[in-house]
Design a protein around this motif. Sequence first.
Motif, PDB file in Angstrom:
ATOM      1  N   THR A 243       0.751  -1.136  -0.110  1.00 30.70           N
ATOM      2  CA  THR A 243      -0.211  -0.049   0.034  1.00 30.70           C
ATOM      3  C   THR A 243       0.872   1.282  -0.150  1.00 30.70           C
ATOM      4  O   THR A 243       1.909   1.238   0.473  1.00 30.70           O
ATOM      5  CB  THR A 243      -0.904  -0.050   1.220  1.00 30.70           C
ATOM      6  N   ASP A 244       0.418   2.173  -0.491  1.00 32.19           N
ATOM      7  CA  ASP A 244       0.893   3.716  -0.587  1.00 32.19           C
ATOM      8  C   ASP A 244       0.313   4.599   0.418  1.00 32.19           C
ATOM      9  O   ASP A 244       0.460   5.819   0.397  1.00 32.19           O
ATOM     10  CB  ASP A 244       0.967   4.380  -1.744  1.00 32.19           C
ATOM     11  N   ALA A 245      -0.692   3.947   1.314  1.00 34.48           N
ATOM     12  CA  ALA A 245      -1.349   4.604   2.372  1.00 34.48           C
ATOM     13  C   ALA A 245      -0.531   5.291   3.414  1.00 34.48           C
ATOM     14  O   ALA A 245       0.587   4.632   3.615  1.00 34.48           O
ATOM     15  CB  ALA A 245      -2.552   3.790   2.941  1.00 34.48           C
ATOM     16  N   PRO A 246      -0.666   6.417   3.891  1.00 36.08           N
ATOM     17  CA  PRO A 246      -0.082   6.829   5.226  1.00 36.08           C
ATOM     18  C   PRO A 246       0.221   5.788   6.334  1.00 36.08           C
ATOM     19  O   PRO A 246      -0.910   4.809   6.392  1.00 36.08           O
ATOM     20  CB  PRO A 246      -0.707   8.131   5.578  1.00 36.08           C
ATOM     21  N   ARG A 247       1.310   5.499   6.834  1.00 34.44           N
ATOM     22  CA  ARG A 247       1.390   4.694   7.732  1.00 34.44           C
ATOM     23  C   ARG A 247       0.870   4.964   9.268  1.00 34.44           C
ATOM     24  O   ARG A 247       0.565   4.090  10.139  1.00 34.44           O
ATOM     25  CB  ARG A 247       2.906   4.239   7.894  1.00 34.44           C
ATOM     26  N   ILE A 248       0.047   6.028   9.097  1.00 37.93           N
ATOM     27  CA  ILE A 248      -0.381   6.638  10.506  1.00 37.93           C
ATOM     28  C   ILE A 248      -1.882   6.839   9.983  1.00 37.93           C
ATOM     29  O   ILE A 248      -2.123   7.766   9.224  1.00 37.93           O
ATOM     30  CB  ILE A 248       0.235   7.634  11.130  1.00 37.93           C
ATOM     31  N   GLN A 249      -2.969   6.156  10.436  1.00 35.21           N
ATOM     32  CA  GLN A 249      -4.194   6.093   9.959  1.00 35.21           C
ATOM     33  C   GLN A 249      -5.042   6.511  11.341  1.00 35.21           C
ATOM     34  O   GLN A 249      -4.745   6.178  12.537  1.00 35.21           O
ATOM     35  CB  GLN A 249      -4.690   4.757   9.651  1.00 35.21           C
ATOM     36  N   THR A 250      -6.351   6.897  10.841  1.00 38.79           N
ATOM     37  CA  THR A 250      -7.287   7.178  12.081  1.00 38.79           C
ATOM     38  C   THR A 250      -8.510   6.149  11.636  1.00 38.79           C
ATOM     39  O   THR A 250      -8.607   5.884  10.473  1.00 38.79           O
ATOM     40  CB  THR A 250      -8.066   8.449  11.922  1.00 38.79           C
TER      41      THR A 250
END
Length: 527
Positions: A243-250
């Motif tokens: 994934t390219d998602a931010p490694r800090i999620q809400t």
Amino acid sequence: MSFGYPQLYANGLNSNTQIRRSTDMIYQRGGTYEVVLTGSTYQSSMQLEVDLYSDDNKVGSMSLVPYDVTQSGSTYTYRFNIRPYDYLSNFVESEHYQYYWLNDWYTTNQDININNDYPNKIKVNFKYGYKYYSGATQVTEYVTSPTNNFNHYTDIPFCATSTGFTASGFTNTGNYFDYVGGSFQMGKEKYYLPNFDQELGTVIGTGLTINTTDINRKLSPMSQYIMDGPSVPEMSETGRFLTDAPRIQTIQEHENYVLYFLNGQTGDRQISEADFAVFEFYDENDNQIAYFEQQINWSGTTYESPTGYTDTLRIFGLPCGPKDITNIYAIVDYSLVAYYRVQLFYAWPTNNSNRIGLGPIGPSSEGFYFYLYDNCGPEDTRLSFMNARGGYDYFTFTKFRQDVKKITRQTYNNRYYATNLSSADRNIGRTVKTFDTNVDREFVLESDYLSEAYGDWLEQLFYSPIVYEMKEDYISPLDRQDKIYKDLRPIQILSTEVETINTKHKKLNKYRITCKYADGFFVNKGF
């Protein structure tokens, strides 16, 4: 007359294009993978027959003409290029998994990973052989089908003592290539070389050009997602999760999340270690208040620690949202949790008695952080979508939603009359009848203002081929009561609008998307 395939070295290397990781062979859309044939005569009809195999089943065949023919003395050299990407992409299938099992990670792992019918990955190999016409007679190297394997070669790491390998620095690592769905060669990556034939892999170009200390990762577009070494830094240029998602999620307490990663042994015998998943829970003062670890690979399964050369590489999913944790692994009091952390670890081999006692040893992935919150916005629509790496990502739209039904009909005229009436015709029946009715269910979603980096990742949603609206998981009264279904509703993204504002230090984007449900809406025809 005689023909054969020359070897650059005693280990069988026919062309420098074979020097690459098994996971990189197929990804470069412009990549050409060469086979060199030499012979004592010139044959104008010379072709290379290449059979393509997916998971050991023949799925296609190519007849290639040489892109270059040269003569040196009495030797003719024929050069052929293999371009397998577009054709083999037809055999990669993916869907988000549909269900999992209550309080049973072992069975869940079997169904969503090991026995997944849509794994988004195929094992590929090629067999080739030459053919030409001598007059009206076809001459082939083979009897019924080609038998020569197209192999990949891997550079041998520098060793303090002699390894016994040939001085070429390469060794034949087999004929299986791993094709994982995803765009590992596209986008803004530093590995993409515009205006050049994409001969990326273990080396770039031709000749012996190995001149870095970590060649497999630095010059391998996909190998950055195969962390197969025991020492992995916490912050790294590489990322294990697909994934390219931010490694800090809400994330909210009722929401799901799944992290995808590569697990198993690659075709070139690189072991991608993911033995344990570690979950750590913290309060608002950064005090660890809960911890558990979950074994991923077991003895007696395909994914036990390998003892041979079997290619077992596969995309695995690790459910790790608050709802997943509660339903599958453990009960956690989220009223005390501010955030939690998920990371993969390597451990002792599955057949070692120390494995369970010692548990996880060290990280084999980056850490993923999830901060809990309660949505106070007017909307709460969560979407799941296949990302550019072949996994699935998740995003919740919280600001706005508008639902629309668009109904269109096709009709025909059928004048009413009755043969049993002696009086004149009367307009007491339906003369305009419905032939077909189509119902398009659309809805509009709007995000909050997002940073430019966050928006770059979210753009993958807009061109994703597979998108779902996610409702809360449920247990069907018609099925087993320990089987939890995911309420996934397929949708398509029709259009996207972006509203941008500039603050003093950064640019923020708000996204407004129009979606259409992709499952059919059945309507009875007219009477």
